[in-house]
Write an enzyme that holds these catalytic residues in place. Sequence first.
Site, PDB file in Angstrom:
ATOM      1  N   GLU A   1      -5.373   3.501   4.109  1.00 37.13           N
ATOM      2  CA  GLU A   1      -5.746   4.164   5.364  1.00 37.13           C
ATOM      3  C   GLU A   1      -7.243   4.474   5.421  1.00 37.13           C
ATOM      4  O   GLU A   1      -7.789   4.660   6.498  1.00 37.13           O
ATOM      5  CB  GLU A   1      -4.934   5.462   5.543  1.00 37.13           C
TER       6      GLU A   1
ATOM      7  N   ASP B   1       0.859  -1.193   0.000  1.00 43.14           N
ATOM      8  CA  ASP B   1       0.000   0.000   0.000  1.00 43.14           C
ATOM      9  C   ASP B   1       0.893   1.240   0.000  1.00 43.14           C
ATOM     10  O   ASP B   1       2.025   1.202   0.472  1.00 43.14           O
ATOM     11  CB  ASP B   1      -0.982  -0.010   1.171  1.00 43.14           C
TER      12      ASP B   1
HETATM   13 ZN   LIG Z   1      -1.974   3.152   9.091  1.00 43.47          ZN
HETATM   14 ZN   LIG Z   2      -0.467   1.052   7.456  1.00 40.92          ZN
END
Ligand SMILES: [Zn+2]
Ligand SMILES: [Zn+2]
Length: 453
Positions: free
Chosen positions: A182, A111
């Site tokens: 997130e 990510d």
């Molecule tokens: Zn985070």
């Molecule tokens: Zn993270």
Amino acid sequence: MGNIMRNSFTIISFTALLFASSALPVSSQAQTLQDQTLQEMIAQDYDEHLGALFDHFHRNPELSLLEHKTAARMAVELRDAGFDVTEGVGGTGVVAMLKNGVGPMVMMRADMDGLPVEEKSGLENASVATQSDPITGNTVPVMHACGHDVHITSLVGTARRMAANTDEWSGTLMLIVQPAEERVLGARAMREDNLWLRFGKPDYALAFHVAAENEAGKINVTEGSPYAGADTVDIIIKGVGAHGASPHAGKDPVVLGSQIVLALQTLVARELSPRQPGVVTVGSFHAGSKHNIISDSAHLQLTVRNTNEATRKILLEGIERIAVNMGRVAGLPEDMLPEVIISEENVPPTVNNPELARRLRAAWIEHIGASEVTEQPTSGMGAEDFPFFTVDPDIASVYWAIGGTPKEDFERAAAGGEPVPSHHSPLFKITPRPAVTRGVESTVVALMTLLKD
Ligand SMILES: [Zn+2]
Ligand SMILES: [Zn+2]
């Protein structure tokens, strides 16, 4: 396992002698020359390329869904490594494929988003970046306060090692650069962009998170659930407004709401098995406007966490039962009972496939060393959106952690010094070299273990 890591007993003792006094990471006796070579190659790549790349990403974080420059740089890096790269998958997502003969398809995900946090780490490469927050429209400071810069830098390191050693593995490697973790939006967005249809469905799915709470470079893997599933729940409470001095003339939603908040605490304490983790947190309670007015409504906002579907069912059904029946206790008519709204935006728990976790753990112990591999259960109930890749249809997956804080920092904290900052803190800091290099090494070992014809 290919040449760069294959056991080669004739040279083990020689290797041990050769590297006994060198600065290489200390690992197990079983390590071979090939394992050392892999570590050396990664260390060299860190010096020549990955270290500067991490520095770039750390200085230039981008908010969830706005990771345009990060994604573009990742696309360049992965293309340069020899991968077939597609950009703009599920927003800013990037998919990089390397087909290398027959064998399974393995997916590795990193990510890439930062957070609206002002960096106060005091580091020389601290972020001073700002962006317009898509939620509020305000200009906000942005920081890689969760260590996703470690993940993407490691992914590039993994791509370069795998592409440089295609004679050591067989199958298809799929690298995923995911936006908006997130906000738990990115994995779902990539799936909804027909990810499996367009690129093929992997046989295995892998990911790791750097962990400030673990010693730098240590690999932590469990056979259980490293991240919880999360539901978002709203409880709308109706009341009958009245003068604050005449409570008998109304139905007070603040009192009823308070009773509901307390009654909800019995779900985890009395209804879940004591060895079954669960969380019911009322994070927000809004009601009323003035000291002497009994309000006619209250609004509770909850986060509810589980590690399996059975727990989830107990908690969500319990919340509904308690909220509605506490309304009856308060004497509300049937058409005014509290309303429970369970958001469709839930996240399933991240659950490691036990057999696959054991297999990778064994490979890490063999090739990296038993002293470098731990099995600490997770203490919190944080959530991840990685399971959107691994459920419906189910794909065997393992999610591990790579420690990011030097041992001395924990010792200093234990002696009453500065505490080790947590993820999402403005003080958050990762020591990138051991985190990135071990991130690459653990991923390459895992991929080499799985990618065989
Ligand atoms: Zn985070
Ligand atoms: Zn993270």
